[in-house]
Design an enzyme around this catalytic site. Sequence first.
Site, PDB file in Angstrom:
ATOM      1  N   SER A 120       0.785  -1.160   0.033  1.00  0.00           N
ATOM      2  CA  SER A 120      -0.069   0.001   0.223  1.00  0.00           C
ATOM      3  C   SER A 120       0.804   1.194  -0.049  1.00  0.00           C
ATOM      4  O   SER A 120       2.009   1.461   0.755  1.00  0.00           O
ATOM      5  CB  SER A 120      -0.919   0.051   1.280  1.00  0.00           C
ATOM      6  N   HIS A 155       2.379  11.969  -1.487  1.00  0.00           N
ATOM      7  CA  HIS A 155       2.278  13.664  -1.211  1.00  0.00           C
ATOM      8  C   HIS A 155       3.248  14.427  -1.740  1.00  0.00           C
ATOM      9  O   HIS A 155       4.372  14.671  -0.849  1.00  0.00           O
ATOM     10  CB  HIS A 155       1.905  13.822   0.120  1.00  0.00           C
ATOM     11  N   HIS A 184      -2.354   7.191  -4.751  1.00  0.00           N
ATOM     12  CA  HIS A 184      -2.552   6.050  -4.001  1.00  0.00           C
ATOM     13  C   HIS A 184      -2.557   5.001  -4.711  1.00  0.00           C
ATOM     14  O   HIS A 184      -2.948   4.993  -5.796  1.00  0.00           O
ATOM     15  CB  HIS A 184      -3.693   6.311  -2.978  1.00  0.00           C
ATOM     16  N   ASN A 214      -2.966   0.305  -3.901  1.00  0.00           N
ATOM     17  CA  ASN A 214      -2.802  -0.788  -3.114  1.00  0.00           C
ATOM     18  C   ASN A 214      -3.145  -2.045  -3.759  1.00  0.00           C
ATOM     19  O   ASN A 214      -4.086  -2.096  -4.653  1.00  0.00           O
ATOM     20  CB  ASN A 214      -3.788  -0.582  -1.991  1.00  0.00           C
ATOM     21  N   VAL A 215      -2.155  -2.987  -3.594  1.00  0.00           N
ATOM     22  CA  VAL A 215      -2.616  -4.411  -4.016  1.00  0.00           C
ATOM     23  C   VAL A 215      -2.689  -5.478  -2.794  1.00  0.00           C
ATOM     24  O   VAL A 215      -1.609  -5.333  -2.199  1.00  0.00           O
ATOM     25  CB  VAL A 215      -1.764  -4.829  -5.492  1.00  0.00           C
ATOM     26  N   HIS A 272     -20.353  12.652   3.392  1.00  0.00           N
ATOM     27  CA  HIS A 272     -20.489  13.918   4.016  1.00  0.00           C
ATOM     28  C   HIS A 272     -20.131  15.302   3.455  1.00  0.00           C
ATOM     29  O   HIS A 272     -20.560  16.342   3.768  1.00  0.00           O
ATOM     30  CB  HIS A 272     -19.854  13.771   5.564  1.00  0.00           C
ATOM     31  N   GLY A 300      -5.371  -4.431  15.557  1.00  0.00           N
ATOM     32  CA  GLY A 300      -4.211  -4.116  16.326  1.00  0.00           C
ATOM     33  C   GLY A 300      -2.800  -3.857  15.648  1.00  0.00           C
ATOM     34  O   GLY A 300      -1.882  -4.396  16.419  1.00  0.00           O
ATOM     35  N   GLY A 301      -3.030  -3.704  14.612  1.00  0.00           N
ATOM     36  CA  GLY A 301      -1.931  -3.405  13.597  1.00  0.00           C
ATOM     37  C   GLY A 301      -0.938  -2.502  13.906  1.00  0.00           C
ATOM     38  O   GLY A 301      -0.880  -1.704  15.099  1.00  0.00           O
ATOM     39  N   ARG A 302       0.161  -2.428  13.211  1.00  0.00           N
ATOM     40  CA  ARG A 302       1.228  -1.475  13.690  1.00  0.00           C
ATOM     41  C   ARG A 302       1.002  -0.052  13.125  1.00  0.00           C
ATOM     42  O   ARG A 302       0.733   0.367  12.053  1.00  0.00           O
ATOM     43  CB  ARG A 302       2.491  -1.886  12.673  1.00  0.00           C
TER      44      ARG A 302
END
Length: 307
Positions: free
Chosen positions: A98, A102, A112, A114-115, A181, A264-266
């Site tokens: 991922s 910027h 961005h 992600n695979v 929103h 609870g990932g890093r």
Amino acid sequence: MSAPDTEAVISYLLSLQDSICDALEQEDGSGKFFHDDWERADGEHLSGGGRTRVMNDGAVFESAGINFSHVFGAQMPASATAHRPELAGRSFQAMGVSLVIHPKNPYVPTSHANVRFFIAEKEGEDPVWWFGGGFDLTPYYPFEEDVVHWHSQAKKACEPFGEGAYAKYKKWCDEYFYLKHRDETRGVGGLFFDDLNEEGFEKSFDFMKSVGDHYIPAYVPIVNKRKETGYAERERDFQLYRRGRYVEFNLVYDRGTLFGLQTGGRTESILMSLPPLVKFRYNWKPEAGSEEARLYDRYLKPQNWLE
């Protein structure tokens, strides 16, 4: 149907991370990626490890994070089972690359990609697996030719996989990267896919690889064309304001962020997608007819960019 080959997926993801880092370092000219390899001992919810690569304060890229992770868990988190309740209680592996880039120059879009691959297992039952991913572009001062180039590469990535693939995954991207929103898209879209397994492991894996391999050809030519464009405080200020939308989306809607936090990932790797500087301003609106208003009026609305 061919059985999933997780080692092949891991090998590809690691090579993809390396190739993207190399290409972005070359385009930046002076910035280098900091390497942070990490492991997590078995805990209550999650174990595994990853390779985080981060560039800060490059000549072109203000921040760039390219993260590989391979994690294991005893049961699927709520973000992953919300639309697949039959997976509750299964152990799982999740692996992926991922990235979020910027740039400094407001005329260079944020991007961005992600695979990823998930496999959920339960003793005595066949494994359930799928691929997901995509890429999307978030300009501040967009150029039509850049958006067309981006979508041309997205279509090229899909062409070997059926006539309707690009239209399907482009539409999914427009719908996914939408801030309800705000009633606006995050940017000009690209591709988004998830739960991909219908064609078997090999073909599904090939599609994920095609998406991953087309990110650099889609993005770097835009960066190269716009990175020397002059700008003033007005453009920089608008860029920082619009970065706030990125924060809103990632913390409210993004599945990957929610998945990482719920398991609870890093935290440092999960939140590396956030911009280094951002401004929030109460009830701000662009001046009618301005370059800033053009972003809202034309580019934050789904449309067919290739017609």
